[in-house]
Design a protein around this motif. Structure first.
Motif: not given
Length: 170
Positions: A135-151
């Protein structure tokens, strides 16, 4: 004579004059008491007052130096641009957390904000420790992907440090 004593003990005439004023105010409060040796008494009061002022000055200097040492340098203070960027990033992370499924959001909050162990979280959620890690790994991945999408550049993606201190890839 008292002024010269205070100048010698305190190092400058301004401090000596202030000390002499304080001395007279203190002595005025003791006016109703008899003094056996007035001259010796005045010198003792002046010497004690000078010592007290030197000690207080040393403490004040140490306190001020400690305060200045604890203050951030000018380059460490955020400028307006960095503050706006940080604010945008915080909103992005908050949005990513809000978009997470409830169990994932709970696990992330309890682990990162409340500081609970993964084992405790697993017991609360009725899943295994491995399930909490996922769960934590998926949460970190979602945060990472969202930040990366904003540049935003994000270092070391998909890394989770488990309770044993080892890193696991997600």
């Amino acid at each position: 004579m008292l002024l010269r004593l205070l100048v010698a003990r305190l190092g400058n005439s301004d401090d000596a004059e202030d000390a002499l004023q304080d001395m007279w105010l203190r002595i005025d409060q003791l006016a109703d008491r008899p003094v056996a040796q007035p001259k010796a008494f005045l010198y003792r009061v002046a010497a004690n007052l000078a010592t007290d002022r030197r000690i207080a000055g040393g403490r004040r200097g140490a306190r001020d130096a400690a305060w200045l040492d604890s203050q951030p340098d000018a380059d460490e203070l955020p400028d307006a641009e960095r503050a706006l960027i940080a604010s945008d990033q915080l909103r992005t992370v908050a949005a990513a957390v809000e978009a997470m499924p409830e169990r994932m959001r709970i696990a992330l909050h309890r682990f990162r904000i409340e500081g609970r162990s993964q084992r405790t979280i697993a017991e609360e959620l009725g899943i295994s420790v491995s399930g909490v890690e996922k769960l934590l790994q998926r949460a970190y991945r979602q945060i990472h992907d969202r930040l990366e999408a904003t540049g935003v550049e994000v270092a070391s993606p998909y890394r989770l440090s488990d309770e044993r201190g080892t890193n696991r890839a997600g």
